[in-house]
Design a protein around this motif. Sequence first.
Motif, PDB file in Angstrom:
ATOM      1  N   PRO A 107      10.614  39.798 -10.576  1.00 42.81           N
ATOM      2  CA  PRO A 107      11.029  40.427 -11.828  1.00 42.81           C
ATOM      3  C   PRO A 107      11.597  39.398 -12.798  1.00 42.81           C
ATOM      4  O   PRO A 107      12.137  38.373 -12.376  1.00 42.81           O
ATOM      5  N   LEU A 115       6.402  40.045  -5.521  1.00 41.18           N
ATOM      6  CA  LEU A 115       6.895  40.538  -6.802  1.00 41.18           C
ATOM      7  C   LEU A 115       8.019  39.639  -7.298  1.00 41.18           C
ATOM      8  O   LEU A 115       8.904  39.293  -6.531  1.00 41.18           O
ATOM      9  N   VAL A 154      -0.494  40.223 -15.221  1.00 40.17           N
ATOM     10  CA  VAL A 154       0.932  40.190 -15.508  1.00 40.17           C
ATOM     11  C   VAL A 154       1.150  39.607 -16.904  1.00 40.17           C
ATOM     12  O   VAL A 154       0.587  38.581 -17.259  1.00 40.17           O
ATOM     13  N   TYR A 207      10.118  42.697 -17.068  1.00 38.18           N
ATOM     14  CA  TYR A 207       8.738  42.892 -16.637  1.00 38.18           C
ATOM     15  C   TYR A 207       8.537  42.055 -15.378  1.00 38.18           C
ATOM     16  O   TYR A 207       9.432  41.317 -14.959  1.00 38.18           O
ATOM     17  N   TRP A 208       7.400  42.170 -14.766  1.00 39.32           N
ATOM     18  CA  TRP A 208       7.102  41.396 -13.565  1.00 39.32           C
ATOM     19  C   TRP A 208       6.428  40.097 -13.962  1.00 39.32           C
ATOM     20  O   TRP A 208       5.394  40.107 -14.611  1.00 39.32           O
ATOM     21  N   MET A 214       2.952  39.405  -9.749  1.00 46.18           N
ATOM     22  CA  MET A 214       2.622  40.575  -8.946  1.00 46.18           C
ATOM     23  C   MET A 214       1.315  40.266  -8.239  1.00 46.18           C
ATOM     24  O   MET A 214       0.280  40.141  -8.875  1.00 46.18           O
ATOM     25  N   VAL A 242      12.075  49.993  -6.025  1.00 48.79           N
ATOM     26  CA  VAL A 242      10.774  49.561  -6.518  1.00 48.79           C
ATOM     27  C   VAL A 242       9.754  50.577  -6.018  1.00 48.79           C
ATOM     28  O   VAL A 242       9.747  50.919  -4.837  1.00 48.79           O
TER      29      VAL A 242
END
Length: 136
Positions: A94, A92, A60, A69-70, A73, A104
């Motif tokens: 965000p 997850l 990530v 973006y994440w 994860m 998603v």
Amino acid sequence: LWNNRSLTLYFKVAKYQQIPAYTLVTVTVPVVNKAVTQTPVYPQISAPHPRTVKTATLSVAVLGSGGGYWTQMTVHESNPVPGEVSNITFTLVPSISLSPDKLVTITGLSGSSTPSTSVGGTVWDNVEGTLIAPFG
């Protein structure tokens, strides 16, 4: 300990303590993003150990600005035994708010014997290995 010159974060396990194998470790560090848009970076993590804990690049990106973006994860499989049921859990987070109408999509889940289904807005496509779910 943050070293701005080497761009390295260090933390030390407390004296007479240990981090047992397979124990979740969470470290939260407040940082200030640059005022200009920049490309996110992929940090690496390592730990010296007599049996070697390999250096790994995290999957990530962080410290990006100007888009979502994440920030986290992870995926966990409860049972890898062939032919048995396994719960796959995705965690997850965000970096931006996602409204209830956003979906998603998780791809690359090929290899399941679970038939394609659609329940409550969640769609599982066994042929494509794709899970599409409402967020929230």
